[in-house]
Design a protein around this motif. Structure first.
Motif, mmCIF file in Angstrom:
data_model
loop_
_atom_site.group_PDB
_atom_site.id
_atom_site.type_symbol
_atom_site.label_atom_id
_atom_site.label_comp_id
_atom_site.label_asym_id
_atom_site.label_seq_id
_atom_site.Cartn_x
_atom_site.Cartn_y
_atom_site.Cartn_z
ATOM 1 N N UNK A 1 37.385 28.677 27.555
ATOM 2 C CA UNK A 1 35.985 29.163 27.273
ATOM 3 C C UNK A 1 35.838 30.466 28.151
ATOM 4 N N UNK A 2 36.575 30.693 29.241
ATOM 5 C CA UNK A 2 36.599 31.831 29.988
ATOM 6 C C UNK A 2 37.936 32.645 29.947
ATOM 7 N N UNK A 3 38.603 32.442 28.925
ATOM 8 C CA UNK A 3 39.859 33.155 28.629
ATOM 9 C C UNK A 3 39.535 34.809 28.604
ATOM 10 N N UNK A 4 38.595 34.992 27.698
ATOM 11 C CA UNK A 4 38.305 36.640 27.498
ATOM 12 C C UNK A 4 37.147 36.966 28.544
ATOM 13 N N UNK A 5 36.901 36.287 29.482
ATOM 14 C CA UNK A 5 35.574 36.668 30.302
ATOM 15 C C UNK A 5 36.224 37.962 31.214
ATOM 16 N N UNK A 6 35.450 38.841 31.669
ATOM 17 C CA UNK A 6 35.931 39.871 32.515
ATOM 18 C C UNK A 6 36.255 39.283 34.112
ATOM 19 N N UNK A 7 37.229 39.994 34.461
ATOM 20 C CA UNK A 7 37.270 39.333 36.085
ATOM 21 C C UNK A 7 37.479 40.790 37.055
ATOM 22 N N UNK A 8 36.890 40.639 38.118
ATOM 23 C CA UNK A 8 36.834 41.525 39.083
ATOM 24 C C UNK A 8 37.618 41.045 40.349
ATOM 25 N N UNK A 9 38.754 41.557 40.672
ATOM 26 C CA UNK A 9 39.467 40.772 41.844
ATOM 27 C C UNK A 9 39.490 41.573 43.074
ATOM 28 N N UNK A 10 39.181 41.190 44.304
ATOM 29 C CA UNK A 10 39.187 41.685 45.562
ATOM 30 C C UNK A 10 40.598 41.609 46.190
ATOM 31 N N UNK A 11 41.535 42.788 46.304
ATOM 32 C CA UNK A 11 42.725 42.786 46.427
ATOM 33 C C UNK A 11 43.041 43.176 48.248
ATOM 34 N N UNK A 12 44.106 42.774 48.699
ATOM 35 C CA UNK A 12 44.427 43.212 49.898
ATOM 36 C C UNK A 12 45.392 44.507 49.635
ATOM 37 N N UNK A 13 45.310 45.359 50.617
ATOM 38 C CA UNK A 13 45.702 46.560 50.653
ATOM 39 C C UNK A 13 47.345 46.670 50.136
ATOM 40 N N UNK A 14 47.943 45.753 50.700
ATOM 41 C CA UNK A 14 49.522 45.603 50.373
ATOM 42 C C UNK A 14 49.926 45.169 49.252
ATOM 43 N N UNK A 15 48.873 44.523 48.240
ATOM 44 C CA UNK A 15 49.088 43.925 46.934
ATOM 45 C C UNK A 15 49.091 44.758 45.902
ATOM 46 N N UNK A 16 50.250 44.591 45.139
ATOM 47 C CA UNK A 16 50.627 45.576 43.988
ATOM 48 C C UNK A 16 49.752 45.246 42.583
ATOM 49 N N UNK A 17 49.008 46.109 42.357
ATOM 50 C CA UNK A 17 48.439 45.616 40.805
ATOM 51 C C UNK A 17 49.092 45.370 39.706
ATOM 52 N N UNK A 18 50.494 45.823 39.682
ATOM 53 C CA UNK A 18 51.318 45.531 38.523
ATOM 54 C C UNK A 18 51.704 44.161 38.441
ATOM 55 N N UNK A 19 51.878 43.627 39.673
ATOM 56 C CA UNK A 19 52.261 42.021 39.873
ATOM 57 C C UNK A 19 51.009 41.400 39.303
ATOM 58 N N UNK A 20 49.888 41.632 39.676
ATOM 59 C CA UNK A 20 48.505 40.828 39.430
ATOM 60 C C UNK A 20 48.384 40.899 37.954
ATOM 61 N N UNK A 21 48.595 41.974 37.321
ATOM 62 C CA UNK A 21 48.288 42.206 35.673
ATOM 63 C C UNK A 21 49.497 41.281 35.093
#
Length: 599
Positions: free
Chosen positions: A109-129
Motif C-alpha cells: 500500500x505504501x510502495x508508491x508513497x512519497x518519501x523524504x529522508x533525513x541523511x547524515x552529511x557523509x551519506x551518499x544519495x546514490x547508495x540510498x537510491x
C-alpha cells in the motif's frame, strides 16, 4: 540546609536553560523553517492527509506540532499491523536505515508513497537510491543537515546514471517525478498464453522478430510504446513447459519471473487476486447452442392444424348444420344426428367448395348461407397463408430452454476438464442440473478448442460472451447461422477477466490507467471486432462456410405430402366402409334387432 537547597535549585535551572539553548539553536531553527517550507510545498504539489514517521527522534519530530497533520510515529522502523488508512500519506524517515518495514500488505500500500529522508552529511544519495530501488520504491527525496545553507534536495531518478539529481529548492523543478513515464528501453518481462483470439503470435518477414496480435496483445504493445519500454517474452521451454496456461502464468507472476502476463485470468479460477490487476473485461459464461433444425415439409401440415382451432371449426360446422336444417323448412322435423355431423352443405361450405343450393330459399336460409360462405373464405385464407409461410420458411424444432432440457436432446455438452473442475469447486447449481451421461469431458484443452472452433453441431459448448463475439463475426460468412448464444443458459452472468501482474510491480497504477483509457476511447471494442480478421490473416481461421445449409428443392416431393396422402387414403377407406354399410342396409337390420331386443 537552606543554602544547599538553593544551590541545587540553581543547578537544575542552569541545566534546563542549557538544554533549552541547544534546542533553540539558530541553525536548528532555520533548518526547521526550511524543512517546513519543503513539507508545505509537497502538500501543494500533491496533498497529503497523514504523516508516517520512521526512526528515532530527529528534526522531523519537532515539525509535527507545527504541521498539525495526523501522524503515526514508528520508532522501531516497522509495523506489525496492516496499514488501513485510505488517505494520502507522506513518509518521513530519520536516517537511511530507519525504515525497516516488514508487513507485506503495508509495503504494497505504501510502495508508491512519497518519501523524504533525513541523511547524515557523509551519506551518499546514490547508495540510498540504489537501496530503495531494490525494494522497488522510487519516489524518494533526501535532505542533509546542511540543507538550510545549500537548499539542495536530492531526488532519485531510476532510469538514468547517476540515479539521482541535485535540485535547488527555489528552482522551478519538481521534487518527485513519475519515473516510469519513460523507461528508456527497459524490458517488461511477459509470457503469452497464445489463446486465440486474445493473443496470436507471428514472425515478421521483414525483421524476423516474433510479434503479437489480438486485443490483449495490442493493449500490451501500446503500453510498452507509451512507457518507451520493450516487451521481453520469457522463453517458455526454459521454464520447463511447452504451452503456457493461465494457471502457470499466475504462478510465474507470484514468483516474480514475469512482470505482466499477456493473458487473462477469470474471477472463477482464483479467489486471491493479489497478482491480478483491475478487471480488463466484464463478461458472462454461457452456452453456445446449435441452431435448431428446420422441420421437414411433411410435418408442416400438422403444424398449421391446431387442435383448439379444429374444435372451433367443428362446432361452427355443427352450428351451421343446425341452422341450415331449421331455416330450410322452419321446422325441426329433419334434425337428426346424421344431418348435424354429416351435413353435406355445411361441410363443403366451410371447406370453400360448392354445394347445391335449394330452390326458392327464404331470407333466413340466404342469411345463413351468406355467413357460411364468409366463414369459409376466412378459414381457407388463414390456412393457405399459414401453409405458404411455413413452406417458404419452415419453423424450427424445439430449442433448449433450461439446463435440465439438455438431457432431452441428442446433443451432449462438450467441456474441458479445467472448466469442469472450476464449476465443481464453485458448486455451480446450473452445472449440477446436467446429467453426467450428457457430458463429454476433454482432458486436452487444445483438442477441446479445436472441436469448438470447427462448429460441430453434434455438441453444445460453454463459451464466454467475449469469445462469442468472434464466433458471431465468423458466422456472418455462413449461408445461415450454425450456433446461437443462449443468454438465458449461463453458468455465470458476470465474470471479471484481469491481467496477471507481479505483486510489487512499481508501475501497476500506470498500467491500470492505460488499460482504462483504452476502454474509454473504444480501442478495446475495436480490437475485439477486428480479431476475427486478424485470425484469418494469420491463417488461424477461414471465411469458409462451415454451416450445413438445407438444400431447397424446386418442387415438392412425394414424401413431403405423405401425411396428406395417408389422410386421404384413410378418408377414402372410411367412405367405402360407409358405402358398403349403406348398400347392405345395415342400418335397417340393426333397427330390427334393436326393436326385437326391446320388445
Amino acid at each position: 540546609m537552606a543554602l544547599d537547597w538553593i544551590v541545587l535549585i540553581f543547578c537544575c535551572f542552569g541545566q534546563l536553560s542549557a538544554q533549552s539553548f541547544n534546542i533553540t539553536h539558530p541553525n536548528d531553527l532555520e533548518l526547521e523553517d526550511r524543512l517546513l517550507r519543503v513539507l508545505l510545498r509537497l502538500n501543494l504539489e500533491e496533498e497529503y492527509n497523514t504523516l508516517l514517521v520512521y526512526g528515532e527522534e530527529c528534526v522531523f519530530h519537532s515539525l509535527l506540532r507545527r504541521l498539525g497533520a495526523p501522524t503515526v510515529i514508528v520508532e522501531s522502523g516497522s509495523t506489525n499491523y496492516d496499514w488501513a488508512f485510505s488517505t494520502s500519506t507522506l513518509i518521513l524517515t530519520c536516517g537511511s536505515d530507519a525504515e525497516r518495514e516488514e508487513n507485506s500488505k503495508t509495503l504494497l500500500k505504501l510502495q508508491s508513497t512519497r518519501r523524504l529522508i533525513y541523511l547524515q552529511e557523509n551519506t551518499q544519495p546514490e547508495a540510498i537510491c540504489t537501496k530503495y530501488s531494490q525494494k522497488e520504491q522510487h519516489n524518494i527525496a533526501m535532505v542533509k543537515p546542511s540543507f538550510y545553507l545549500s537548499d539542495t534536495i536530492y531526488s532519485c531518478r531510476y532510469f538514468q546514471t547517476p540515479n539521482y539529481e541535485e535540485e535547488h529548492f527555489f528552482a522551478d523543478q519538481p521534487i518527485y517525478i513519475e519515473n516510469f513515464q519513460n523507461m528508456r528501453g527497459t524490458a517488461i518481462r511477459t509470457v503469452s498464453d497464445l489463446l486465440v483470439p486474445r493473443n496470436m503470435a507471428y514472425r515478421d518477414k521483414r525483421t524476423g522478430e516474433t510479434k503479437m496480435l489480438g486485443y490483449v496483445s495490442h493493449m500490451m504493445n501500446t503500453y510498452a510504446q507509451k512507457l518507451n519500454a520493450k516487451l521481453q517474452h520469457v522463453s517458455i521451454p526454459e521454464l520447463g513447459v511447452e504451452n503456457a496456461i493461465v494457471k502457470e502464468i499466475m504462478n510465474w507472476a507470484r514468483e516474480d519471473i514475469l512482470d505482466i502476463g499477456t493473458a487473462m485470468v477469470s474471477s472463477l479460477q482464483f479467489s486471491n487476486m493479489d497478482n491480478a490487476g483491475y478487471p480488463y473485461l466484464l463478461t458472462g459464461y454461457c452456452l453456445m447452442v446449435p441452431v435448431p433444425a428446420k422441420l421437414p415439409y411433411n410435418v408442416v401440415y400438422s403444424m398449421i392444424v391446431d387442435p383448439l382451432v379444429l374444435c372451433i371449426i367443428f362446432l361452427l360446422m355443427c352450428a351451421f348444420s343446425v341452422l341450415i336444417v331449421y331455416t330450410q323448412n322452419l321446422s325441426w322435423r329433419n334434425l337428426t344426428l346424421a344431418n348435424v355431423l354429416l351435413n353435406d352443405r355445411s361441410l363443403r361450405g366451410l371447406l370453400g367448395q360448392s354445394f347445391p343450393f335449394p330452390p326458392n330459399p327464404n331470407k333466413h336460409l340466404k342469411l345463413v348461407i351468406f355467413v357460411l360462405c364468409f366463414a369459409s373464405v376466412m378459414i381457407t385464407t388463414m390456412y393457405e397463408a399459414y401453409l405458404q409461410s411455413y413452406f417458404t420458411r419452415p419453423p424450427s424444432e424445439p430449442s433448449i430452454r433450461s439446463f435440465r432440457d439438455i438431457g432431452n436432446f441428442s446433443q451432449k455438452l462438450a467441456i474441458s476438464r479445467i472448466e469442469v473442475n472450476i464449476l465443481i469447486s464453485l458448486n455451480n447449481s446450473h452445472f449440477r442440473e446436467i446429467s453426467k451421461d450428457h457430458l463429454l469431458i476433454y482432458d486436452d484443452w487444445s483438442k477441446y478448442l479445436d472441436l469448438r472452433d470447427s462448429f460441430n453441431t453434434s455438441f453444445i459448448y460453454p463459451v464466454s460472451v467475449d469469445r462469442w463475439t468472434g464466433y458471431e463475426e465468423q458466422q456472418k460468412f455462413f449461408a445461415e447461422p450454425t450456433f446461437y448464444l443462449a443468454s438465458d443458459l449461463c453458468f455465470n452472468q458476470l465474470i471479471f477477466f484481469s491481467i496477471p501482474l507481479r505483486r510489487y510491480l512499481p508501475h501497476r497504477h500506470l498500467f491500470e490507467d492505460h488499460m482504462m483509457r483504452q476502454h474509454e476511447f473504444g480501442l478495446v471494442a475495436f480490437w475485439k471486432s477486428q480479431s476475427f480478421f486478424e485470425m484469418v490473416k494469420l491463417g488461424l481461421a477461414s471465411m469458409k462456410d462451415l454451416s450445413h445449409k438445407r438444400s431447397v428443392e424446386e418442387s415438392l416431393k412425394l414424401d413431403d405430402i405423405s401425411w396428406i396422402l395417408k389422410l386421404y387414403l384413410g378418408a377414402i377407406g372410411l367412405s367405402i366402409c360407409c358405402f358398403i354399410l349403406e348398400i347392405s342396409r345395415c342400418g335397417e337390420r340393426l333397427n330390427r334387432l334393436w326393436r326385437h331386443w326391446r320388445y
